[in-house]
Design a protein around this motif. Structure first.
Motif, PDB file in Angstrom:
ATOM      1  N   ASP A 187     -15.482 -23.798 -14.589  1.00  0.00           N
ATOM      2  CA  ASP A 187     -14.378 -22.899 -14.227  1.00  0.00           C
ATOM      3  C   ASP A 187     -14.681 -22.087 -12.970  1.00  0.00           C
ATOM      4  O   ASP A 187     -13.774 -21.479 -12.387  1.00  0.00           O
ATOM      5  N   LEU A 188     -15.931 -22.079 -12.558  1.00  0.00           N
ATOM      6  CA  LEU A 188     -16.329 -21.319 -11.366  1.00  0.00           C
ATOM      7  C   LEU A 188     -16.440 -22.202 -10.135  1.00  0.00           C
ATOM      8  O   LEU A 188     -16.892 -21.751  -9.074  1.00  0.00           O
ATOM      9  N   GLN A 189     -16.038 -23.473 -10.258  1.00  0.00           N
ATOM     10  CA  GLN A 189     -16.195 -24.408  -9.151  1.00  0.00           C
ATOM     11  C   GLN A 189     -14.883 -24.619  -8.396  1.00  0.00           C
ATOM     12  O   GLN A 189     -13.808 -24.269  -8.874  1.00  0.00           O
ATOM     13  N   GLY A 190     -14.997 -25.208  -7.200  1.00  0.00           N
ATOM     14  CA  GLY A 190     -13.826 -25.483  -6.377  1.00  0.00           C
ATOM     15  C   GLY A 190     -13.538 -24.356  -5.396  1.00  0.00           C
ATOM     16  O   GLY A 190     -14.171 -23.297  -5.402  1.00  0.00           O
ATOM     17  N   GLU A 191     -12.578 -24.592  -4.519  1.00  0.00           N
ATOM     18  CA  GLU A 191     -12.222 -23.595  -3.516  1.00  0.00           C
ATOM     19  C   GLU A 191     -11.532 -22.384  -4.129  1.00  0.00           C
ATOM     20  O   GLU A 191     -11.666 -21.258  -3.650  1.00  0.00           O
ATOM     21  N   THR A 192     -10.769 -22.617  -5.181  1.00  0.00           N
ATOM     22  CA  THR A 192     -10.083 -21.519  -5.881  1.00  0.00           C
ATOM     23  C   THR A 192     -10.418 -21.615  -7.366  1.00  0.00           C
ATOM     24  O   THR A 192      -9.642 -22.144  -8.166  1.00  0.00           O
ATOM     25  N   PRO A 193     -11.585 -21.112  -7.760  1.00  0.00           N
ATOM     26  CA  PRO A 193     -12.034 -21.239  -9.154  1.00  0.00           C
ATOM     27  C   PRO A 193     -11.071 -20.578 -10.137  1.00  0.00           C
ATOM     28  O   PRO A 193     -10.377 -19.604  -9.816  1.00  0.00           O
ATOM     29  N   ALA A 194     -11.070 -21.112 -11.342  1.00  0.00           N
ATOM     30  CA  ALA A 194     -10.215 -20.566 -12.398  1.00  0.00           C
ATOM     31  C   ALA A 194     -10.781 -19.283 -12.982  1.00  0.00           C
ATOM     32  O   ALA A 194     -10.067 -18.529 -13.639  1.00  0.00           O
ATOM     33  N   ALA A 195     -12.083 -19.038 -12.775  1.00  0.00           N
ATOM     34  CA  ALA A 195     -12.714 -17.839 -13.324  1.00  0.00           C
ATOM     35  C   ALA A 195     -13.839 -17.399 -12.401  1.00  0.00           C
ATOM     36  O   ALA A 195     -14.273 -18.148 -11.512  1.00  0.00           O
ATOM     37  N   GLN A 196     -14.319 -16.180 -12.597  1.00  0.00           N
ATOM     38  CA  GLN A 196     -15.441 -15.664 -11.816  1.00  0.00           C
ATOM     39  C   GLN A 196     -16.696 -15.469 -12.659  1.00  0.00           C
ATOM     40  O   GLN A 196     -17.760 -15.187 -12.114  1.00  0.00           O
ATOM     41  N   THR A 197     -16.562 -15.616 -13.966  1.00  0.00           N
ATOM     42  CA  THR A 197     -17.712 -15.463 -14.855  1.00  0.00           C
ATOM     43  C   THR A 197     -17.753 -16.615 -15.843  1.00  0.00           C
ATOM     44  O   THR A 197     -16.719 -17.143 -16.250  1.00  0.00           O
ATOM     45  N   MET A 198     -18.947 -16.989 -16.246  1.00  0.00           N
ATOM     46  CA  MET A 198     -19.127 -18.098 -17.175  1.00  0.00           C
ATOM     47  C   MET A 198     -18.928 -17.616 -18.610  1.00  0.00           C
ATOM     48  O   MET A 198     -19.510 -16.613 -19.030  1.00  0.00           O
ATOM     49  N   SER A 199     -18.144 -18.356 -19.349  1.00  0.00           N
ATOM     50  CA  SER A 199     -17.863 -17.997 -20.743  1.00  0.00           C
ATOM     51  C   SER A 199     -19.109 -18.072 -21.615  1.00  0.00           C
ATOM     52  O   SER A 199     -19.183 -17.434 -22.666  1.00  0.00           O
ATOM     53  N   GLY A 200     -20.113 -18.842 -21.175  1.00  0.00           N
ATOM     54  CA  GLY A 200     -21.322 -19.027 -21.968  1.00  0.00           C
ATOM     55  C   GLY A 200     -22.310 -17.878 -21.908  1.00  0.00           C
ATOM     56  O   GLY A 200     -23.336 -17.921 -22.590  1.00  0.00           O
ATOM     57  N   LEU A 201     -22.039 -16.866 -21.093  1.00  0.00           N
ATOM     58  CA  LEU A 201     -22.925 -15.706 -21.006  1.00  0.00           C
ATOM     59  C   LEU A 201     -22.290 -14.521 -21.712  1.00  0.00           C
ATOM     60  O   LEU A 201     -21.201 -14.078 -21.328  1.00  0.00           O
ATOM     61  N   GLN A 202     -22.970 -14.002 -22.728  1.00  0.00           N
ATOM     62  CA  GLN A 202     -22.428 -12.888 -23.494  1.00  0.00           C
ATOM     63  C   GLN A 202     -23.520 -11.849 -23.757  1.00  0.00           C
ATOM     64  O   GLN A 202     -24.603 -12.182 -24.240  1.00  0.00           O
ATOM     65  N   LYS A 203     -23.209 -10.604 -23.451  1.00  0.00           N
ATOM     66  CA  LYS A 203     -24.136  -9.504 -23.715  1.00  0.00           C
ATOM     67  C   LYS A 203     -24.097  -9.138 -25.192  1.00  0.00           C
ATOM     68  O   LYS A 203     -23.026  -9.012 -25.794  1.00  0.00           O
ATOM     69  N   VAL A 204     -25.258  -8.945 -25.789  1.00  0.00           N
ATOM     70  CA  VAL A 204     -25.367  -8.475 -27.171  1.00  0.00           C
ATOM     71  C   VAL A 204     -25.663  -6.977 -27.178  1.00  0.00           C
ATOM     72  O   VAL A 204     -24.990  -6.195 -27.842  1.00  0.00           O
ATOM     73  N   ASP A 205     -26.674  -6.578 -26.433  1.00  0.00           N
ATOM     74  CA  ASP A 205     -26.987  -5.170 -26.221  1.00  0.00           C
ATOM     75  C   ASP A 205     -27.716  -5.075 -24.893  1.00  0.00           C
ATOM     76  O   ASP A 205     -27.829  -6.067 -24.163  1.00  0.00           O
ATOM     77  N   ASP A 206     -28.228  -3.910 -24.549  1.00  0.00           N
ATOM     78  CA  ASP A 206     -28.819  -3.722 -23.223  1.00  0.00           C
ATOM     79  C   ASP A 206     -29.996  -4.647 -22.949  1.00  0.00           C
ATOM     80  O   ASP A 206     -30.279  -4.972 -21.791  1.00  0.00           O
ATOM     81  N   LEU A 207     -30.685  -5.083 -23.984  1.00  0.00           N
ATOM     82  CA  LEU A 207     -31.862  -5.924 -23.801  1.00  0.00           C
ATOM     83  C   LEU A 207     -31.686  -7.331 -24.349  1.00  0.00           C
ATOM     84  O   LEU A 207     -32.655  -8.100 -24.402  1.00  0.00           O
ATOM     85  N   THR A 208     -30.462  -7.688 -24.737  1.00  0.00           N
ATOM     86  CA  THR A 208     -30.241  -9.000 -25.349  1.00  0.00           C
ATOM     87  C   THR A 208     -28.954  -9.623 -24.839  1.00  0.00           C
ATOM     88  O   THR A 208     -27.933  -8.945 -24.722  1.00  0.00           O
ATOM     89  N   PHE A 209     -29.020 -10.925 -24.524  1.00  0.00           N
ATOM     90  CA  PHE A 209     -27.798 -11.667 -24.217  1.00  0.00           C
ATOM     91  C   PHE A 209     -27.950 -13.090 -24.723  1.00  0.00           C
ATOM     92  O   PHE A 209     -29.060 -13.566 -24.969  1.00  0.00           O
ATOM     93  N   THR A 210     -26.815 -13.734 -24.937  1.00  0.00           N
ATOM     94  CA  THR A 210     -26.826 -15.124 -25.395  1.00  0.00           C
ATOM     95  C   THR A 210     -26.320 -16.031 -24.282  1.00  0.00           C
ATOM     96  O   THR A 210     -25.487 -15.645 -23.464  1.00  0.00           O
ATOM     97  N   VAL A 211     -26.843 -17.234 -24.284  1.00  0.00           N
ATOM     98  CA  VAL A 211     -26.442 -18.265 -23.335  1.00  0.00           C
ATOM     99  C   VAL A 211     -25.999 -19.469 -24.146  1.00  0.00           C
ATOM    100  O   VAL A 211     -26.808 -20.077 -24.856  1.00  0.00           O
ATOM    101  N   THR A 212     -24.727 -19.812 -24.050  1.00  0.00           N
ATOM    102  CA  THR A 212     -24.203 -20.986 -24.739  1.00  0.00           C
ATOM    103  C   THR A 212     -24.050 -22.107 -23.725  1.00  0.00           C
ATOM    104  O   THR A 212     -23.395 -21.935 -22.688  1.00  0.00           O
ATOM    105  N   LEU A 213     -24.659 -23.231 -24.028  1.00  0.00           N
ATOM    106  CA  LEU A 213     -24.609 -24.384 -23.136  1.00  0.00           C
ATOM    107  C   LEU A 213     -23.418 -25.264 -23.479  1.00  0.00           C
ATOM    108  O   LEU A 213     -22.892 -25.217 -24.596  1.00  0.00           O
TER     109      LEU A 213
END
Length: 534
Positions: A145-171
């Motif tokens: 979604d972040l690819q192309g000349e006019t991307p559909a999004a600016q952030t990856m849905s697979g990155l999510q913050k849990v707390d200040d010291l924790t985040f999840t990465v979904t592949l």
């Protein structure tokens, strides 16, 4: 480089040593004790960039290794262990939880949080930002979604913050090697101060990068001259044993070598080829070797008609006597390469290119002529890397064995060569080098040859190759992954988008004013071990 670490200078390869070599690294740099208040001077070439997600060559990577601390690093068995990360875990190889160690701060005093990683990775993946390491985020859900000349999004849905010291990465699909990838510099965090507004990097950031590593910038990047860093006392990890580092930028390896001999430079990371025969005597026990992951090759602009036929490319490979050049130019300090994957990683096979790697000038000429190879060959290389001698020797062999005109063409700096290649300007064949980013066959295949690979500068496209690499990445076990990667490598042998030439080891030297000098598999001086001698 790197990319992945693309190697600017002649990277010198695995398992072959010169006579009188002090194998390994370290050793005494002089008499007396050490001085923790002194700075050391290390040779580099001019970096192309100093933004973590845009640094794809070894000189920039060396500087960033001072300024940043990776989530993971690698032990002697090439196994990942946590550094800035407290833990990296997954139950299904799809959703990964990254817990950060507490206490890390950026050099401007900002606390390091999960947001700093998420913001940096989204910036690197967003196509309009043109980051050279964008490819490394491809496995994260939402990357497309972040690819192309006019991307559909600016952030990856697979990155999510849990707390200040924790985040999840979904592949987007399972990848058992994801934790291993995290040692690469594309996965460093960026402070809030790096951005002029959300998602927009401040124009001044690259001239004085703010990291969270053992050293902080001292002043700004002095282009074509130096980058200076000083010890960051608030760093919570292992503290360096020196007060700072001057990364001194050289255009010519010979000048760096002369400065090491006269103690005007402390470390040269690659002994120039013309000095290999005398270096053991010149430097004594300050002449060092260690294992490396470097791979030297010649690349074809496959998008140009004259090099679009694989038989033309195979014929050129067959016309090169690797053993002669390795012996005459590199004094047997390198190993002839006939595979696309280094002996440094599991899954390496000794000869995957088969007949194309056999020196056979008669067959080479016949094949070249029948395939309609061009009458003139140009080999471009970076003049700041010590490549002229072997390029000239290669051209002489092609002239004699193929009956063609061949010339070497030097670009002033490696960054200049990369710029031309990226723009698909006519450069003929061009010299490239690779130092692995993380220990996996995939790192020698995906970035260099996949259709979206960050270091695929030759226009190579093979959907079946892409499919096999993807299947290897999604495999449940290392053995199953290697099987797929080897099948992908077999396709490269059929297509020959590049000519494997040599595998390398680190062959380096240091002054009398430093001790405990070690270099890693990534062509970097270990900045936490080097000491200044009083």
């Amino acid at each position: 480089m790197r990319v992945r670490r693309i190697a600017a200078w002649t990277a010198l390869p695995l398992a072959v040593t010169l006579g009188l070599v002090a194998c390994g690294s370290g050793g005494d740099g002089g008499s007396g004790g050490t001085n923790p208040d002194a700075a050391v001077r290390i040779e580099i070439a001019e970096p192309q960039h100093l933004v973590p997600t845009n640094t794809t060559e070894t000189s920039g990577s060396q500087v960033l290794a001072a300024l940043f601390s990776p989530l993971v690093n690698y032990d002697e068995a090439k196994q990942a262990y946590e550094v800035a990360a407290e833990s990296v875990t997954s139950e299904d190889n799809v959703t990964w939880t990254i817990r950060l160690k507490d206490g890390y701060t950026f050099h401007n005093g900002e606390q390091v949080t999960a947001d700093n990683y998420i913001d940096a990775w989204n910036y690197g993946a967003y196509a309009p930002n043109g980051q050279g390491s964008s490819y490394f985020f491809e496995k994260i859900a939402g990357y497309e979604d972040l690819q192309g000349e006019t991307p559909a999004a600016q952030t990856m849905s697979g990155l999510q913050k849990v707390d200040d010291l924790t985040f999840t990465v979904t592949l987007s699909q399972p990848y058992s090697g994801f934790r291993t990838m995290l040692g690469y510099n594309a996965f460093y965090p960026l402070p809030e101060a790096a951005f002029s507004e959300p998602g927009v990097l401040d124009e001044s950031y690259e001239q004085a990068p703010i990291g969270q590593g053992p050293f902080k910038m001292k002043g700004t990047w002095q282009h074509d001259s130096r980058v200076e860093v000083e010890r960051y006392d608030a760093f919570p990890g292992e503290q360096p044993k020196v007060a700072g580092v001057e990364f001194r930028i050289y255009q010519q390896p010979a000048a760096a070598y002369a400065d090491v001999l006269s103690d005007n430079l402390d470390v040269i990371k690659a002994i120039p080829t013309e000095n290999l025969s005398t270096a053991p005597t010149d430097l004594g026990d300050r002449f060092k070797t260690s294992p490396a992951s470097s791979f030297q090759f010649l690349s074809f602009p496959t998008y140009q008609e004259e090099f679009s036929n694989p038989d033309v490319r195979k014929a050129i490979s067959m016309a090169i006597d690797r053993e002669e050049i390795t012996k005459a130019i590199f004094k047997d300090s390198q190993t002839p390469a006939r595979s696309f994957v280094s002996p440094a990683v599991a899954g390496y096979r000794e000869n995957t290119i088969g007949a194309a790697g056999t020196f056979d000038p008669a067959q080479a000429k016949t094949l070249y002529q029948s395939a309609g190879g061009p009458d003139r060959i140009e080999i471009s290389y970076n003049g700041d890397g010590g490549h002229k001698d072997w390029v000239d020797a290669t051209c002489n062999q092609l002239k004699a064995n193929l009956g063609v005109d061949c010339v070497g063409s030097a670009e002033p700096k490696f960054a200049d060569l990369l710029t031309k290649v990226k723009a698909e300007e006519p450069v003929g064949l061009f010299r490239m080098g690779w130092v692995m980013d993380y220990p996996s066959m995939e790192n020698y295949l995906g970035p260099l040859y996949s259709s979206t690979g960050s270091a695929n500068f030759y226009g190579y496209r093979n959907p079946e190759f892409d499919k096999l690499v993807a299947e290897g990445s999604a495999a449940a076990t290392d053995a199953e992954a290697i099987e797929k990667y080897q099948q992908a490598e077999d396709l490269l042998a059929e297509d020959m988008p590049v000519i494997p030439l040599r595998f390398g080891q680190n062959i380096f030297g240091h002054s009398n004013q430093v001790a405990n000098v070690e270099m890693d598999l990534f062509n970097r001086v270990d900045l936490l071990k080097i000491e200044a001698v009083q």
